[in-house]
Design an enzyme around this catalytic site. Structure first.
Site, short mmCIF file in Angstrom:
data_model
loop_
_atom_site.label_atom_id
_atom_site.label_comp_id
_atom_site.label_asym_id
_atom_site.label_seq_id
_atom_site.Cartn_x
_atom_site.Cartn_y
_atom_site.Cartn_z
N TYR A 207 6.20 -10.05 6.75
CA TYR A 207 6.18 -8.60 6.95
C TYR A 207 6.76 -8.28 8.32
O TYR A 207 6.56 -9.03 9.29
CB TYR A 207 4.75 -8.06 6.89
CG TYR A 207 4.20 -7.88 5.50
CD1 TYR A 207 4.36 -6.67 4.82
CD2 TYR A 207 3.48 -8.90 4.87
CE1 TYR A 207 3.84 -6.49 3.54
CE2 TYR A 207 2.95 -8.72 3.60
CZ TYR A 207 3.14 -7.52 2.95
OH TYR A 207 2.62 -7.34 1.68
N ASP B 127 0.82 -1.20 0.00
CA ASP B 127 0.00 0.00 0.00
C ASP B 127 0.86 1.26 0.00
O ASP B 127 2.09 1.20 0.15
CB ASP B 127 -0.90 -0.01 1.24
CG ASP B 127 -2.12 0.88 1.08
OD1 ASP B 127 -2.37 1.36 -0.04
OD2 ASP B 127 -2.83 1.09 2.09
#
Length: 323
Positions: free
Chosen positions: A154, A95
């Protein structure tokens, strides 16, 4: 740049069709493209790192610029192919403001390369300094950067001190509240396993219907002085899922809510339930660290050029640097 029309022992797309599945824009069903493309075609895998501060995420759009858009422009300039002919695909659609150390992508060309060092140097020469291709390698026809992925890792970094380190301000979230890391670890364990994460997904900007059931393999809370690193590995993640999980853990770390709130929110499958306790964590603390694949997907095709890890320069005569 050295290239030739013939190279690998067999074309990557022997039937003249793209061998990798694609996802239909309006559903989650994988379909095979009906468009016939010329043969032979060769597939190439990129390992990419980027600072996402100044970009509107990964997914292609011209304005504001995205990582995919910038890399595709460089590939078009180098290969002399049209953007549509590259079939450039990334493993994760990070994002706006999210960083990456281990993003993986692939593209195809109708020609082979004798060496990948030249195109590697050319790519990094055209790309801005906050985007770097770390590796380039040939890929097997069945490899697909997104659909072949087995898991993604992540990291979310939190700087937990009263004064923020100015050198980390673009990469760490600053928490002035002293966080209870033991409570955060206890809560993070509740995310591990196979769950419906509907309560932790934001509304997507597309009409695609995604499977909300994902598997989290590990969720670690690592302390390194003032730096707190949340490491999560999963089979896949929904839109803003990681940042929403982190946001809840931050509230738990502040001791605003108890650790056992996690399974209670999960079972509701309702995003509004999470909104009662936490908003999404800011994007700049998040980084895509690695994408994992089965070993057979990473094997190099026969007769392909060796993997390029970048070219080292040597000094042939003494001269002062920067002059």
């Amino acid at each position: 740049m050295s290239c030739r029309a013939l190279g690998l022992s067999s074309p990557l797309f022997p039937n003249g069709h793209l061998s990798s599945p694609v996802e239909d824009a309006n559903c989650s069903v994988m379909v095979t493209p009906s468009v016939t493309v010329p043969v032979p075609h060769y597939k190439w895998r990129l390992l990419i790192a980027y600072d996402g501060t100044h970009y509107a995420g990964w997914q292609f759009q011209v304005s504001p610029p995205t990582i995919q858009c910038i890399i595709e422009k460089a590939l078009v300039q180098i290969t002399k192919l049209e953007r549509e002919d590259l079939h450039f695909v990334g493993a994760s659609r990070t994002d706006t403001g999210v960083h990456a150390w281990g993003q993986v992508a692939h593209f195809i060309t109708p020609f082979n390369y004798d060496s990948l060092e030249t195109i590697h140097a050319a790519l990094n020469g055209l790309l801005p300094s906050d985007i770097r291709v770390r590796e380039i390698s040939a890929a097997k026809p069945e490899f697909h950067a997104r659909f072949s992925a087995k898991s993604k890792i992540y990291h979310y970094k939190i700087y937990n001190d009263s004064i923020m380190d100015p050198f980390q301000r673009h990469y760490d979230y600053h928490s002035v509240y002293k966080l209870n890391t033991a409570a955060m670890r206890e809560a993070a364990k509740n995310f591990i396993g196979k769950h419906d994460f509907s309560a932790f997904v934001n509304a997507s900007r597309t009409d695609r219907v995604l499977d909300p059931v994902k598997t989290i393999f590990r969720f670690d809370v690592v302390e390194m002085g003032a730096l707190l690193r949340l490491e999560v590995e999963g089979s896949g993640f929904l839109y803003r899922q990681v940042r929403n999980m982190v946001a809840l853990l931050l509230q738990i770390g502040r001791e605003a809510i108890p650790p056992d709130i996690v399974p209670k929110i999960l079972v509701t499958r309702d995003r509004k339930e999470l909104a009662k306790y936490a908003l999404s964590a800011p994007p700049h603390g998040l980084c895509l660290v690695a994408v994992k694949y089965d070993e057979e997907h990473l094997l190099l095709p026969l007769g392909c050029p060796t993997t390029s890890f970048g070219r080292h320069h040597t000094v042939r005569k003494c001269k002062l640097p920067f002059y």
